[in-house]
Design a protein around this motif. Structure first.
Motif, PDB file in Angstrom:
ATOM      1  N   GLY A  40      61.943 -50.421   4.775  1.00  0.00           N
ATOM      2  CA  GLY A  40      62.593 -49.338   5.509  1.00  0.00           C
ATOM      3  C   GLY A  40      61.867 -48.947   6.783  1.00  0.00           C
ATOM      4  N   ASN A  41      60.864 -49.733   7.155  1.00  0.00           N
ATOM      5  CA  ASN A  41      60.048 -49.404   8.333  1.00  0.00           C
ATOM      6  C   ASN A  41      60.655 -50.068   9.568  1.00  0.00           C
ATOM      7  N   ARG A  42      61.779 -49.538  10.014  1.00  0.00           N
ATOM      8  CA  ARG A  42      62.511 -50.142  11.139  1.00  0.00           C
ATOM      9  C   ARG A  42      61.765 -50.000  12.451  1.00  0.00           C
ATOM     10  N   GLU A  43      60.800 -49.105  12.450  1.00  0.00           N
ATOM     11  CA  GLU A  43      59.940 -48.922  13.620  1.00  0.00           C
ATOM     12  C   GLU A  43      59.218 -50.228  13.980  1.00  0.00           C
ATOM     13  N   ARG A  44      59.054 -51.105  13.012  1.00  0.00           N
ATOM     14  CA  ARG A  44      58.334 -52.351  13.276  1.00  0.00           C
ATOM     15  C   ARG A  44      59.282 -53.506  13.634  1.00  0.00           C
TER      16      ARG A  44
ATOM     17  N   ASP B 244      69.539 -48.769  13.691  1.00  0.00           N
ATOM     18  CA  ASP B 244      68.427 -47.854  13.885  1.00  0.00           C
ATOM     19  C   ASP B 244      67.186 -48.626  14.348  1.00  0.00           C
TER      20      ASP B 244
ATOM     21  N   LYS C 219      65.175 -50.173  17.832  1.00  0.00           N
ATOM     22  CA  LYS C 219      65.094 -50.057  19.290  1.00  0.00           C
ATOM     23  C   LYS C 219      65.123 -51.436  19.946  1.00  0.00           C
TER      24      LYS C 219
END
Lengths: 501, 369
Positions: free
Chosen positions: A476-480, A495, A497
């Motif tokens: 769930g770590n879409r930031e990565r 979700d 970037k």
């Protein structure tokens, strides 16, 4: 007289007669009857599906298979594929059948996602020297734990139960006995046990011989209820209600009577030679409240083992998944539109459903929005081709992934897409004894174990580069993740970037 | 006035800022109050660990005259934000006293925002109408101001404690806020080394919510999932700093889920399966914690010092990728990034050691203190 078949051979089989020593292995190996022998080896190219069995097993490397170079007049709109379909349909009025997953060149979102890595400000971790944890638990978890303080230290008041521990977040997808051979299922079961993960019976019941692998098996209960009985339901670590399949959302299944030989008949609990027809819906599930009843019926029947609900990813998948979580499921198994099948109408396989990447993203987001993400584990399948896809699926929010096609490719499958003919030369999607006998379960298991262990090693490498040492820190770590070449709406849905931000 | 690139849009969805830092904190377990100049002294030897783009302090026990009131420290970009915020405070709370935070004019700190403090209590009828406990009410109020009132930022909201932070070196920040004029039983200091930000006052540490203050050195590689996990419980991560995530996680685990600090530490710095598997049969605590709180595991390098109303603790990540040293002298517990920071203010500690990965060093006020 006009010829009936307008479709030229797709491949040309060529035998180099100077190299051929007339051993006839090609004749034995081909499940599709391409080869014959009249003074020398001859080949009927029209039957060839490019499964390469003959090529691999020819001791003299005398066989080559090429694409039929026959030229078609170019037309950007009337792709050759479409023209061939029309010729076939003009020949007989049936639907065009096919096997394996969606073959059209839809945008593959996995191929437009890039994974992050650490540089300077946080250190990467070397997976060869440091622990790197992939262990995953599938099942319902409470929102929080209660802890009491005693003289011996802290104790948990209610330990978390009813979860399935898997050592690697990769499980084998449901492939029924009937659609694949017993030897193929044996290979999957042995591999699942050795890997500390799970195989799934599919909807064809569980052959007696596989009961010893019960700790690594999910048993499936599909609309046809083939082979479903109390002992079966209790055999595995979990029960899966199969609502739909990514390759053919909204439609049922049909295993022709020709394939229902004695062993399959016994396992599926239907007479020899009868068609095994799975209705499109479960006829006792016409609504979410009906699903809830079946979930709890199965829980009652199994002493509350986890129940998984498998659905094909369709447009409204997020709301459906939320309903399934609230209906009491412990696992939601999402099967994307690239998922494989033993048989499906090509029109459904190629045009129905949505990509698994989107489905993971919207389901995970919806469950979080409702604060019920802990109620279910998400298993994502249907288009997982490599360890990078596993990492990306988990980063988008899946707890684990299911692999079917990749596992079959490891066993020799060439993606010829002719599973529905029952002629699989590799002994996988066939019940012909002379073909199934050639798939040695131990050999197959070894290859599956190698494949999954190789992916696990690659996953650990990715985790290390990301500077984390446990899979839950990727989950769930879409930031990565970053997107390259996706439109802004898709990125918003995922979700994720864009690269550079 | 200079607010860096956050000017006019303090709450924005931008990039997360990695940073590294120096930390120092101490607590007198008898509750004896010590002047703020001591923590300044400790921080002064770790100047190399910061780059002048953020420094700050938390002091506990500094507002004995208002110890039952929530003490809000708020920074405003301009007067309009201040007016809206004060209107909001009047609507939701009884403000006992509102005043400017005293600052020293002649010092190294430039272009400060408007800095105010308010001692307040939630309005009873608001608590009743929203059916909230005072703590949860305050958390929501802080979230509301920080996300909805342009140019306003509540950076301190606990009782009998306060945060003082700015863009600058820690010593200059102490001088700016006249830290020597406060006395507290716990002091925590921080010097920041952000890697790509021009520095925003709100982005300096400590980060605070209610009585929880966190100073942090590290970058959380699991930030994305930690943030999304917290959002499920209503936390809005508005600052895009790792430290904010740390503070909210401790608030969730310790205050809302009632986990002891020792247990919460096993969540954010989880032991490895290899270790857990060696536990006796039936000891399911750590396995269950990892199953339930996997998304709260803080992965990546960190050293934190966390202050709360009756104590302080220091903690490292699960493989100790950032320095943290602890010491004890008489009734005082010290935790800092460097031994030098402790020895600067504590001549001959009784004991000084490097806490192992994932093991919290906890100091709690004695029962009657």
């Amino acid at each position: 007289m006009m010829p009936n078949n307008f479709v030229p051979s797709e491949f040309i089989v060529n035998v180099d007669h100077q190299r051929c020593r007339r051993c006839k292995r090609c004749i034995l190996n081909c499940g599709f009857g391409v080869f014959d022998f009249q003074n020398m080896t001859t080949a009927d190219s029209s039957k060839c599906v490019a499964c390469h069995r003959c090529v691999i097993f020819c001791p003299e490397e005398a066989i080559t298979i090429t694409r039929n170079p026959l030229a078609f007049k170019e037309h950007a709109s009337w792709d050759v594929r479409l023209r061939k379909a029309i010729w076939k349909q003009a020949q007989t009025p049936g639907m065009i059948l096919t096997g394996m997953g969606n073959e059209l060149p839809w945008l593959n979102i996995f191929d437009h996602l890039l994974i992050d890595a650490c540089q300077v400000t946080n250190p990467s971790i070397d997976p060869l020297r440091e622990p790197m944890e992939l262990r995953t638990y599938l099942g319902r978890k409470p929102e929080k734990v209660s802890v009491s303080n005693s003289n011996d230290g802290f104790e948990i008041e209610t330990p978390v139960e009813n979860n399935i521990k898997i050592d690697i977040p990769i499980i084998f997808s449901g492939m029924s006995y009937g659609s694949i051979s017993l030897n193929a299922q044996r290979a999957l079961a042995i591999a699942a046990e050795r890997l500390g993960t799970l195989m799934n019976t599919g909807e064809g019941g569980l052959h007696n011989e596989l009961y010893p692998y019960a700790n690594n098996i999910i048993v499936q209960c599909a609309s046809g209820r083939f082979g479903v009985h109390t002992e079966y339901l209790n055999a595995g670590v979990a029960v899966e209600i199969k609502i739909g399949q990514g390759a053919k959302p909204g439609i049922g299944g049909h295993l022709p009577g020709e394939k229902i030989e004695r062993e399959i008949s016994g396992t599926r609990m239907i007479p020899v030679g009868t068609d095994a027809i799975s209705p499109a819906p479960h006829h006792d599930i016409y609504s979410i409240e009906d699903l809830r009843q079946l979930i709890y019926a199965l829980k009652e029947a199994t002493g509350y083992k986890p129940v998984s609900v498998k659905i094909a990813t369709v447009h409204n998948v997020a709301a459906i998944a939320s309903g399934i979580a609230r209906a009491g499921a412990d696992i939601i198994y999402l099967d994307g539109f690239r998922g494989g099948t033993g048989a499906s109408p090509a029109i459904v396989r190629d045009h129905v459903g949505i990509p698994i990447e989107i489905a993971i993203a919207v389901v995970d987001k919806q469950l979080r929005k409702e604060g019920i993400r802990n109620l279910v584990s998400i298993v994502a399948a249907g288009g997982i081709r490599q360890a990078a896809d596993v990492a990306k699926a988990i980063a988008l929010g899946a707890d684990a992934v299911g692999i079917g096609t990749a596992a079959l490719i490891a066993l020799g499958c060439r993606l010829c897409q002719k599973c529905y003919t029952g002629n699989c030369s590799w002994g996988i999607a066939t019940q012909r004894p002379e073909l199934t006998g050639r798939l040695d379960p131990d050999w197959g298991a070894e290859r599956l174990v190698n494949l999954v262990n190789s992916w696990a090693t690659e996953l650990k490498e990715i985790l290390g580069a990301l500077g984390v040492n446990a899979i839950e820190s990727l989950r769930g770590n879409r930031e990565r993740l970053r997107a390259l070449g996706l439109d802004s709406t898709t990125m918003e849905i995922l979700d994720v970037k864009p690269a550079g931000r | 006035m200079n607010f860096g690139d956050r000017q006019g849009k303090w709450v924005v969805d931008e990039v997360k800022v990695p940073d590294a830092c120096g930390l120092s904190g101490f607590i007198n377990l008898d509750g004896k109050r010590i002047g703020g100049e001591i923590v300044r002294e400790s921080m002064s030897v770790m100047r190399e660990r910061g780059n002048g783009l953020g420094g700050g302090y938390a002091g506990y026990g500094i507002y004995p005259d208002f110890k039952e009131h929530f003490a809000f420290h708020v920074m405003f970009e301009d007067d309009s934000g201040r007016r809206i915020c004060e209107e909001l405070l009047r609507e939701y709370t009884e403000v006992e006293k509102g005043e400017g935070i005293p600052t020293r004019q002649k010092c190294e700190i430039v272009d400060p925002p408007i800095l105010m403090r308010y001692f307040l209590l939630p309005k009873r009828e608001k608590l009743e109408s929203e059916n909230l406990e005072p703590d949860d009410f305050i958390v929501q109020l802080v979230m509301k101001i920080n996300t909805q009132v342009p140019g306003s930022f509540v950076f301190s909201s606990g009782k009998n404690m306060g945060i003082f932070k700015a863009v600058g070196f820690p010593e200059d920040v102490a001088d700016f806020y006249k830290l020597e004029s406060y006395t507290g039983y716990t002091w925590i200091g921080h010097g920041r080394f952000p890697t790509n930000t021009p520095g925003w006052w709100g982005g300096a540490h400590p980060f605070n919510i209610l009585d929880w203050s966190v100073v942090h050195n590290g970058e959380i590689s699991s930030y994305g999932i930690n943030k999304r996990y917290l959002e499920m419980f209503g936390y809005k991560c508005t600052l895009l700093t790792d430290t904010e995530v740390m503070a909210y996680l401790f608030d969730l685990l310790i205050r809302r889920h009632g986990l002891p600090i020792e247990v919460a530490s096993k969540v954010v710095a989880a032991p490895f399966w290899e270790e857990i598997d060696q536990k006796e049969e039936g000891d399911k605590l750590e396995e269950s914690l990892r199953m339930v709180y996997g998304s709260a595991l803080v992965n990546g390098p960190f050293a934190v010092i966390v202050g709360f109303s009756r104590g302080m603790f220091g903690l490292n990540d699960r493989v100790k990728l950032r320095p943290l040293v602890a010491a004890v002298k008489d009734e005082t517990l010290y935790v800092a990034s460097e031994e030098a920071a402790i020895r600067q203010i504590c001549n001959r500690p009784d004991n000084i050691w490097a806490p192992p990965a994932g093991e919290p060093v906890i100091g709690r006020l004695k029962g009657d203190a």
